[in-house]
Design a protein around this motif. Structure first.
Motif, PDB file in Angstrom:
ATOM      1  N   ASN A  47      -7.179  -9.029 -10.207  1.00 44.79           N
ATOM      2  CA  ASN A  47      -5.745  -9.000 -10.006  1.00 44.79           C
ATOM      3  C   ASN A  47      -5.011  -8.161 -11.043  1.00 44.79           C
ATOM      4  OD1 ASN A  47      -6.246 -10.640 -12.117  1.00 44.79           O
ATOM      5  ND2 ASN A  47      -5.328 -12.475 -11.254  1.00 44.79           N
ATOM      6  N   ASP A  48      -5.745  -7.617 -11.989  1.00 45.95           N
ATOM      7  CA  ASP A  48      -5.082  -6.796 -12.987  1.00 45.95           C
ATOM      8  C   ASP A  48      -5.049  -5.339 -12.537  1.00 45.95           C
ATOM      9  OD1 ASP A  48      -7.787  -6.549 -13.159  1.00 45.95           O
ATOM     10  OD2 ASP A  48      -7.892  -6.513 -15.333  1.00 45.95           O
ATOM     11  N   ARG A  49      -4.055  -4.644 -12.968  1.00 45.42           N
ATOM     12  CA  ARG A  49      -3.910  -3.235 -12.568  1.00 45.42           C
ATOM     13  C   ARG A  49      -4.832  -2.335 -13.378  1.00 45.42           C
ATOM     14  NH1 ARG A  49       2.418  -2.274 -11.192  1.00 45.42           N
ATOM     15  NH2 ARG A  49       2.591  -4.069  -9.820  1.00 45.42           N
ATOM     16  N   GLY A  50      -5.451  -2.878 -14.399  1.00 51.53           N
ATOM     17  CA  GLY A  50      -6.332  -2.088 -15.244  1.00 51.53           C
ATOM     18  C   GLY A  50      -7.757  -2.004 -14.733  1.00 51.53           C
ATOM     19  N   CYS A  51      -7.967  -2.218 -13.444  1.00 49.69           N
ATOM     20  CA  CYS A  51      -9.312  -2.140 -12.864  1.00 49.69           C
ATOM     21  C   CYS A  51      -9.694  -0.666 -12.763  1.00 49.69           C
ATOM     22  CB  CYS A  51      -9.321  -2.815 -11.495  1.00 49.69           C
ATOM     23  SG  CYS A  51     -10.960  -3.086 -10.858  1.00 49.69           S
ATOM     24  N   ASP A  52     -10.635  -0.242 -13.584  1.00 51.13           N
ATOM     25  CA  ASP A  52     -11.010   1.157 -13.685  1.00 51.13           C
ATOM     26  C   ASP A  52     -12.330   1.382 -12.951  1.00 51.13           C
ATOM     27  OD1 ASP A  52     -11.343   3.762 -14.396  1.00 51.13           O
ATOM     28  OD2 ASP A  52     -11.255   3.432 -16.556  1.00 51.13           O
ATOM     29  N   PHE A  53     -12.339   2.302 -11.994  1.00 53.80           N
ATOM     30  CA  PHE A  53     -13.523   2.547 -11.168  1.00 53.80           C
ATOM     31  C   PHE A  53     -14.425   3.648 -11.715  1.00 53.80           C
ATOM     32  CE2 PHE A  53     -10.672   0.504  -8.181  1.00 53.80           C
ATOM     33  CZ  PHE A  53     -11.524  -0.348  -7.515  1.00 53.80           C
ATOM     34  N   ARG A  54     -14.059   4.288 -12.810  1.00 60.91           N
ATOM     35  CA  ARG A  54     -14.804   5.465 -13.275  1.00 60.91           C
ATOM     36  C   ARG A  54     -16.232   5.139 -13.709  1.00 60.91           C
ATOM     37  NH1 ARG A  54     -10.535   8.007 -17.200  1.00 60.91           N
ATOM     38  NH2 ARG A  54      -9.298   6.193 -16.647  1.00 60.91           N
ATOM     39  N   THR A  55     -16.404   4.117 -14.530  1.00 57.26           N
ATOM     40  CA  THR A  55     -17.748   3.763 -15.001  1.00 57.26           C
ATOM     41  C   THR A  55     -17.993   2.279 -14.773  1.00 57.26           C
ATOM     42  OG1 THR A  55     -17.025   3.234 -17.243  1.00 57.26           O
ATOM     43  CG2 THR A  55     -17.660   5.527 -16.814  1.00 57.26           C
ATOM     44  N   ASP A  56     -19.268   1.891 -14.810  1.00 57.97           N
ATOM     45  CA  ASP A  56     -19.618   0.478 -14.650  1.00 57.97           C
ATOM     46  C   ASP A  56     -19.084  -0.344 -15.811  1.00 57.97           C
ATOM     47  OD1 ASP A  56     -21.012   0.773 -12.241  1.00 57.97           O
ATOM     48  OD2 ASP A  56     -22.797   1.454 -13.313  1.00 57.97           O
TER      49      ASP A  56
END
Length: 185
Positions: free
Chosen positions: A91-100
């Motif tokens: 639910n946070d907007r800081g979900c980063d898809f770039r790396t695992d």
């Protein structure tokens, strides 16, 4: 010079010779393993894994690290699957898809831990085991087992707090004894 004669073997020696031949000819039993399969099968298996399973496989060896793809498509597919099952999503907007590493920070890390512990299994009627895909989850801990684990973790924290508090209490007692000793003399 001397004629060569072949003597028949003694009676007891034939069994010993057969035993030695049997031991030498028997090959060790090899077990089939995932690493023994061809790379093509590894790729086919990896394509059918969800993101948490692919991530676990990826970090088992250097071979699988370079072979298993845990890219953006797999992460999005996993999140969409969770959404379709009405499960909690980050639910946070800081979900980063770039790396695992960046993806697994924050709430995703907690979601994956809940999945490992089968806490989401059978959270709704008819959901079943989400890890193994079965109708019922046999790996989920009972309420008593979960309470014992929670209590054990809390008691560990309390134990360390008391252990840190012990020198402070002993110091206070020592100071009070020192003050009464000086007052008496």
């Amino acid at each position: 010079m001397f004629p060569l004669q072949v003597l028949p073997p003694a009676r007891g020696s034939t069994l010993a010779t057969r035993d030695r031949e049997f031991q030498c000819s028997s090959k060790p039993v090899s077990r089939a393993s995932l690493a023994g399969l061809p790379t093509e099968l590894h790729l086919l298996i990896a394509k059918h894994l969800s993101y948490p399973d692919a991530l676990s496989l990826k970090f088992t060896s250097r071979h699988f690290f370079y072979l298993v793809d845990t890219g953006v498509r797999l992460k999005v597919a996993w999140l969409l699957e969770r959404r379709s099952l009405h499960l909690e999503c980050p639910n946070d907007r800081g979900c980063d898809f770039r790396t695992d590493l960046r993806f697994c920070r924050g709430s995703v890390k907690l979601l994956m831990q809940r999945r490992r512990e089968h806490l989401e299994c059978q959270s709704r009627p008819g959901l079943g085991c989400l890890v193994f895909g079965t109708a019922t989850c046999i790996h989920r801990r009972s309420l008593g087992q979960r309470y014992q684990k929670w209590l054990r973790s809390r008691l560990t924290e309390v134990w360390w707090f008391l252990l840190a508090l012990l020198p402070v209490c002993l110091g206070c007692v020592w100071m009070m004894e020192l003050a009464t000793w000086r007052h008496q003399s």
